[in-house]
Design an enzyme around this catalytic site. Structure first.
Site, PDB file in Angstrom:
ATOM      1  N   ASP A   1      -0.298   5.107   0.992  1.00 30.03           N
ATOM      2  CA  ASP A   1      -0.618   6.097   2.020  1.00 30.03           C
ATOM      3  C   ASP A   1      -0.641   5.476   3.407  1.00 30.03           C
ATOM      4  O   ASP A   1      -1.343   4.493   3.647  1.00 30.03           O
ATOM      5  CB  ASP A   1      -1.985   6.738   1.732  1.00 30.03           C
ATOM      6  CG  ASP A   1      -1.944   7.645   0.509  1.00 30.03           C
ATOM      7  OD1 ASP A   1      -1.054   8.516   0.452  1.00 30.03           O
ATOM      8  OD2 ASP A   1      -2.793   7.484  -0.388  1.00 30.03           O
TER       9      ASP A   1
ATOM     10  N   ASP B   1       0.867  -1.163   0.000  1.00 30.10           N
ATOM     11  CA  ASP B   1       0.000   0.000   0.000  1.00 30.10           C
ATOM     12  C   ASP B   1       0.917   1.231   0.000  1.00 30.10           C
ATOM     13  O   ASP B   1       2.119   1.108   0.242  1.00 30.10           O
ATOM     14  CB  ASP B   1      -0.847  -0.073   1.285  1.00 30.10           C
ATOM     15  CG  ASP B   1      -1.628   1.195   1.546  1.00 30.10           C
ATOM     16  OD1 ASP B   1      -2.318   1.664   0.625  1.00 30.10           O
ATOM     17  OD2 ASP B   1      -1.537   1.724   2.671  1.00 30.10           O
TER      18      ASP B   1
ATOM     19  N   GLU C   1     -14.915   4.075   7.514  1.00 27.78           N
ATOM     20  CA  GLU C   1     -13.823   3.266   6.965  1.00 27.78           C
ATOM     21  C   GLU C   1     -13.110   2.473   8.055  1.00 27.78           C
ATOM     22  O   GLU C   1     -12.757   1.306   7.861  1.00 27.78           O
ATOM     23  CB  GLU C   1     -12.808   4.172   6.243  1.00 27.78           C
ATOM     24  CG  GLU C   1     -11.657   3.413   5.621  1.00 27.78           C
ATOM     25  CD  GLU C   1     -10.557   4.324   5.077  1.00 27.78           C
ATOM     26  OE1 GLU C   1      -9.446   3.817   4.871  1.00 27.78           O
ATOM     27  OE2 GLU C   1     -10.803   5.523   4.860  1.00 27.78           O
TER      28      GLU C   1
END
Length: 289
Positions: free
Chosen positions: A40, A38, A85
């Protein structure tokens, strides 16, 4: 073997199993290895000096090219959707459509801002983004040993590539799949290219990665780096996996998320702003014995 695993930020639920995987990856050798990461809050820092560091979306949201009204609307979206989220009590099935909604609305807002392609380098230079300590060693080592690095990001590809470029580590072994901007003939952002990549669809459903993984079908040892539950599926496109080591950065709500992260990731790094552990493991794996 790997002294960095003694750091106080490291938590491992099954140490014997993890050491076995690291040894197996070393035995297979660097010609069998690939890294899937990933971007960020995984390769970039979550916080610096008590402040949150920006994601590739935040860099745009906070930049001089966005109107005050646009900034307010983007912030409102963040405050509404970010708690969803990271909510440990909601299922991925519940979260997915809401993430699509968030990303779509944010991209529509950004597309109304007349962002110029030529502005992106300046926007990145003016931002507070920081890569994690040790990023140079990570990128340099992978490049030196020709280990492919696949960055799978729900952020903004144009911004993310510029960050890596300005850090002087955008080597040929680095490949990025992310949300890319679509500019018109005069270099103004008109929309984002599909498919939309959000936190919880980083898997086979995003087909740009599959051809890449097919080419690397002999690379059956994987080190996966992520910071969210959605990052665990990033290696799903790999045709055959012999050994996989999943390293998770637990950046936020550490106490309440610890249990889930320990169940899902082999190694959990709590509030650790460095790549020391990743680099230590790679040093051991890549070391010629």
């Amino acid at each position: 073997m790997v002294p960095e695993l003694q750091k106080s930020t490291v938590r491992i639920q099954q140490p014997e199993r993890v050491m076995g995987v690291i040894r197996a990856i070393k035995e297979q050798g660097c010609s069998k290895l690939q890294v899937i990461s990933d971007f960020d809050m995984t390769l970039s820092r979550f916080g610096c000096n008590g402040r949150r560091c920006p994601t590739s979306h935040n860099i745009l949201d906070n930049s001089h090219v966005i109107s005050e009204d646009g900034k307010k609307k983007l912030k409102d979206l963040l405050h509404h959707y970010y708690p969803i989220e990271i909510d440990p009590n909601r299922t991925l099935e519940e979260k997915r459509p809401l993430m699509v909604e968030w990303w779509t609305r944010a991209h529509e807002l950004l597309s109304q801002q007349k962002i110029q392609k030529g502005d992106i380098a300046q926007i990145v230079r003016e931002s507070d983004v920081m890569l994690r300590d040790g990023f140079n060693e990570l990128f340099d080592q992978l490049h030196k040993y020709s280990v492919p690095m696949f960055i799978f990001s729900a952020g903004v590809g144009d911004v993310l590539e510029e960050i890596i470029r300005q850090a002087n580590v955008f080597y040929p072994n680095v490949n990025v799949v992310s949300n890319y901007m679509d500019f018109d003939d005069s270099g103004v952002l008109k929309c984002f290219k599909s498919p939309l990549i959000h936190t919880y669809n980083k898997n086979n459903s995003v087909l740009q990665g599959t051809a890449y993984f097919q080419q690397l079908s002999t690379r059956t040892s994987i080190i996966l780096l992520g910071d969210s539950m959605g990052d665990l599926t990033m290696a799903d496109g790999v045709p055959s996996v012999e050994n996989i080591l999943k390293i998770g950065f637990l950046n936020d709500k550490v106490e309440e998320q610890r249990g889930r992260y320990l169940d899902a990731y082999d190694i959990v790094l709590e509030s650790d702003e460095t790549l020391d552990v990743v680099n230590g493991i790679l040093r051991y794996i890549l070391m010629e014995t």
